[in-house]
Design a protein around this motif. Structure first.
Motif, PDB file in Angstrom:
ATOM      1  N   GLY A  39      -5.003   9.685 -21.851  1.00 39.93           N
ATOM      2  CA  GLY A  39      -5.199  10.960 -22.533  1.00 39.93           C
ATOM      3  C   GLY A  39      -4.279  11.062 -23.741  1.00 39.93           C
ATOM      4  N   ILE A  45      -6.121  17.795 -24.768  1.00 41.48           N
ATOM      5  CA  ILE A  45      -7.320  18.070 -25.574  1.00 41.48           C
ATOM      6  C   ILE A  45      -8.383  18.880 -24.817  1.00 41.48           C
ATOM      7  CG2 ILE A  45      -9.147  16.990 -26.961  1.00 41.48           C
ATOM      8  CD1 ILE A  45      -6.381  16.688 -28.172  1.00 41.48           C
ATOM      9  N   ASN A  46      -8.388  18.789 -23.510  1.00 43.33           N
ATOM     10  CA  ASN A  46      -9.250  19.647 -22.669  1.00 43.33           C
ATOM     11  C   ASN A  46     -10.741  19.564 -22.998  1.00 43.33           C
ATOM     12  OD1 ASN A  46      -6.620  20.490 -22.286  1.00 43.33           O
ATOM     13  ND2 ASN A  46      -6.947  22.569 -23.002  1.00 43.33           N
ATOM     14  N   CYS A  47     -11.283  18.390 -23.167  1.00 43.12           N
ATOM     15  CA  CYS A  47     -12.737  18.293 -23.407  1.00 43.12           C
ATOM     16  C   CYS A  47     -13.474  18.843 -22.180  1.00 43.12           C
ATOM     17  CB  CYS A  47     -13.137  16.840 -23.626  1.00 43.12           C
ATOM     18  SG  CYS A  47     -12.327  16.087 -25.033  1.00 43.12           S
ATOM     19  N   TYR A  93      -8.848  14.090 -17.083  1.00 40.73           N
ATOM     20  CA  TYR A  93      -7.536  14.506 -17.582  1.00 40.73           C
ATOM     21  C   TYR A  93      -6.902  15.582 -16.694  1.00 40.73           C
ATOM     22  CZ  TYR A  93      -8.756  19.204 -19.219  1.00 40.73           C
ATOM     23  OH  TYR A  93      -9.100  20.539 -19.283  1.00 40.73           O
ATOM     24  N   LYS A 137     -10.757  18.434 -30.281  1.00 45.42           N
ATOM     25  CA  LYS A 137     -10.809  16.995 -30.551  1.00 45.42           C
ATOM     26  C   LYS A 137     -10.878  16.674 -32.042  1.00 45.42           C
ATOM     27  CE  LYS A 137     -12.227  13.223 -27.766  1.00 45.42           C
ATOM     28  NZ  LYS A 137     -13.001  12.913 -26.584  1.00 45.42           N
ATOM     29  N   CYS A 186      -3.285  14.952 -20.712  1.00 44.81           N
ATOM     30  CA  CYS A 186      -3.999  15.143 -21.970  1.00 44.81           C
ATOM     31  C   CYS A 186      -4.004  16.617 -22.360  1.00 44.81           C
ATOM     32  CB  CYS A 186      -5.439  14.627 -21.857  1.00 44.81           C
ATOM     33  SG  CYS A 186      -6.278  14.594 -23.452  1.00 44.81           S
ATOM     34  N   PHE A 194     -16.256  18.163 -20.904  1.00 47.84           N
ATOM     35  CA  PHE A 194     -17.034  17.210 -20.097  1.00 47.84           C
ATOM     36  C   PHE A 194     -16.128  16.226 -19.365  1.00 47.84           C
ATOM     37  CE2 PHE A 194     -16.612  15.848 -24.460  1.00 47.84           C
ATOM     38  CZ  PHE A 194     -15.990  14.641 -24.302  1.00 47.84           C
ATOM     39  N   CYS A 195     -14.809  16.383 -19.489  1.00 47.76           N
ATOM     40  CA  CYS A 195     -13.888  15.377 -18.945  1.00 47.76           C
ATOM     41  C   CYS A 195     -13.385  15.803 -17.573  1.00 47.76           C
ATOM     42  CB  CYS A 195     -12.713  15.175 -19.897  1.00 47.76           C
ATOM     43  SG  CYS A 195     -11.547  13.934 -19.312  1.00 47.76           S
TER      44      CYS A 195
HETATM   45  S1  SF4 Z   1     -12.096  12.910 -22.903  1.00 47.54           S
HETATM   46 FE1  SF4 Z   1     -10.148  12.033 -23.552  1.00 47.54          FE
HETATM   47  S2  SF4 Z   1      -9.370  13.459 -25.073  1.00 47.54           S
HETATM   48 FE2  SF4 Z   1     -10.929  14.565 -23.903  1.00 47.54          FE
HETATM   49  S3  SF4 Z   1      -9.781  15.600 -22.255  1.00 47.54           S
HETATM   50 FE3  SF4 Z   1     -10.503  13.631 -21.434  1.00 47.54          FE
HETATM   51  S4  SF4 Z   1      -8.769  12.261 -21.751  1.00 47.54           S
HETATM   52 FE4  SF4 Z   1      -8.457  14.022 -23.091  1.00 47.54          FE
END
Ligand code: SF4
Length: 388
Positions: free
Chosen positions: A113, A69-71, A77, A193, A67, A73-74
């Motif tokens: 992701g 996007i590097n959220c 990924y 995002k 992924c 809180f995630c």
């Molecule tokens: S929550 Fe989804 S979009 Fe955001 S980093 Fe994780 S896998 Fe990627």
């Protein structure tokens, strides 16, 4: 009588008035939790009569953890090129769905992701083949941000991407990635995002294409109660549009707390935000109860046992929830963040429901009731490791 009590009383009547954001905020800030749960239970019985609580036999498939996007809180990924990235093959995914068929499941939730290299054809070929190999399983796949990622790669508008996926056999677009539909909060924790408006737009398009959709909400980023209600208000307005077109719109609303283990948001917690991130059980129950009262246009409210634990999920059934979620079989997103119990057998879910005093009822992704074989019940298996 206080304003809070007047609002509670008006919401206890048959056909209560629509709860405004302002009045919801009064309830959120001031209502006694037991009174709030009582009113939410009244509304639950008005909207979903009977003593049954639904559950679904399904499984998760996380086809890739790549992924871009590097959220914050995630914990799931991995960025492209990382040594722990994976991409499952068609046969690996199909094998997982066969396991679901073997236990009488009805739907697969397949999400991953935002992969920077997979074009639309990769996805449509996958869905088409899975559809033909597993015709009895509903394929609820991806989330708005994945659809946007595919759209960027193939150069087609998101609605065209959704249409191609639907035509290939996709049944629904789950509501993942909504988190907090308030840009002030959203762009702080997931700057790449995109805005709340993007999520709502893709969901609206999915509903116009008659895909099955659900609405989600993650709380505990340090947002205010007003932010939470602003999120709900955006979902309710979109649902109004769907209902006006005689569409089901969102089948359900499900909320859960942000996970703080093994991610950069959790590391922030050790600093100045130590006391503002995450939520406890009573706050979760308050949120569930408010959501039941607020959503006069979404029929089902789901409790989240993987994130809150089974006991709190049972309590949520007394705070307006009428659905306990699903078996999941495999879960890699929440579990990456330290949660140990992330799959359940059908009998475990039945036991959860019946021990809370309700009748278990099996359902499919569209909340159609299926024949429920009450399985000889076993004690809900504890997580593999118990805290000291
Ligand atoms: S929550 Fe989804 S979009 Fe955001 S980093 Fe994780 S896998 Fe990627």
């Amino acid at each position: 009588m206080s304003r809070c009590q007047k609002i509670l009383l008006s919401q206890s009547r048959d056909s209560p008035p629509r709860l405004s954001v302002e009045d919801a905020l009064v309830l959120y800030d001031e209502a006694d939790l037991s009174e709030l749960m009582h009113v939410a239970s009244i509304q639950r019985r008005m909207r979903v009569p009977g003593n049954h609580v639904t559950y679904m036999v399904d499984r998760n498939v996380n086809y890739t953890n790549v992924c871009t996007i590097n959220c914050q809180f995630c914990s799931f990924y991995r960025p492209p090129g990382h040594s722990e990235t994976y991409l499952q093959t068609l046969d690996q995914i199909s094998e997982r769905i066969s396991q679901l068929e073997n236990i009488g499941g009805s739907r697969v939730l397949m999400q991953g992701g935002v992969h920077p290299e997979l074009g639309l054809e990769w996805y449509t070929d996958l869905i088409h083949e899975l559809r033909s190999r597993h015709p009895s399983i509903d394929l609820d796949c991806f989330s708005p941000i994945e659809i946007e990622g595919i759209s960027e790669i193939c150069g087609l508008p998101t609605k065209e991407v959704l249409k191609s996926l639907r035509d290939a056999g996709m049944h629904g677009l789950p509501g993942g990635g909504a988190e907090m539909l308030v840009d002030e909060v959203r762009l702080d924790v997931s700057p790449k995002k995109g805005s709340a408006e993007n999520w709502l737009k893709v969901m609206r398009e999915a509903q116009e294409l008659n895909l099955t959709t659900s609405a989600t909400n993650v709380i505990g980023f340090g947002e205010s109660n007003l932010h939470r209600l602003q999120h709900m208000e955006k979902v309710r307005k979109l649902q109004d549009k769907a209902v006006a077109k005689d569409s089901v719109g969102f089948t359900s609303f499900i909320s859960w707390p942000v996970m703080l283990e093994n991610n950069s948001l959790g590391r922030r917690e050790r600093g100045m935000n130590k006391y503002t991130l995450g939520i406890g059980s009573s706050e979760y129950l308050r949120h569930v109860a408010i959501s039941r009262i607020f959503f006069d246009n979404i029929e089902h409210i789901q409790a989240s046992w993987p994130t809150m634990g089974t006991k709190v999920a049972q309590m949520a059934l007394f705070a307006g929830a009428d659905d306990i979620g699903s078996t999941m079989m495999e879960e890699n997103v929440v579990s990456s963040s330290g949660t140990k119990k992330t799959s359940a057998s059908e009998s475990e879910l039945q036991l959860l429901i019946s021990r809370a005093g309700f009748k278990p009822a099996k359902r499919d992704s569209d909340y159609n009731l299926l024949e429920t074989d009450v399985i000889e019940q076993e004690i809900f298996a504890p997580p593999p490791t118990q805290p000291n």
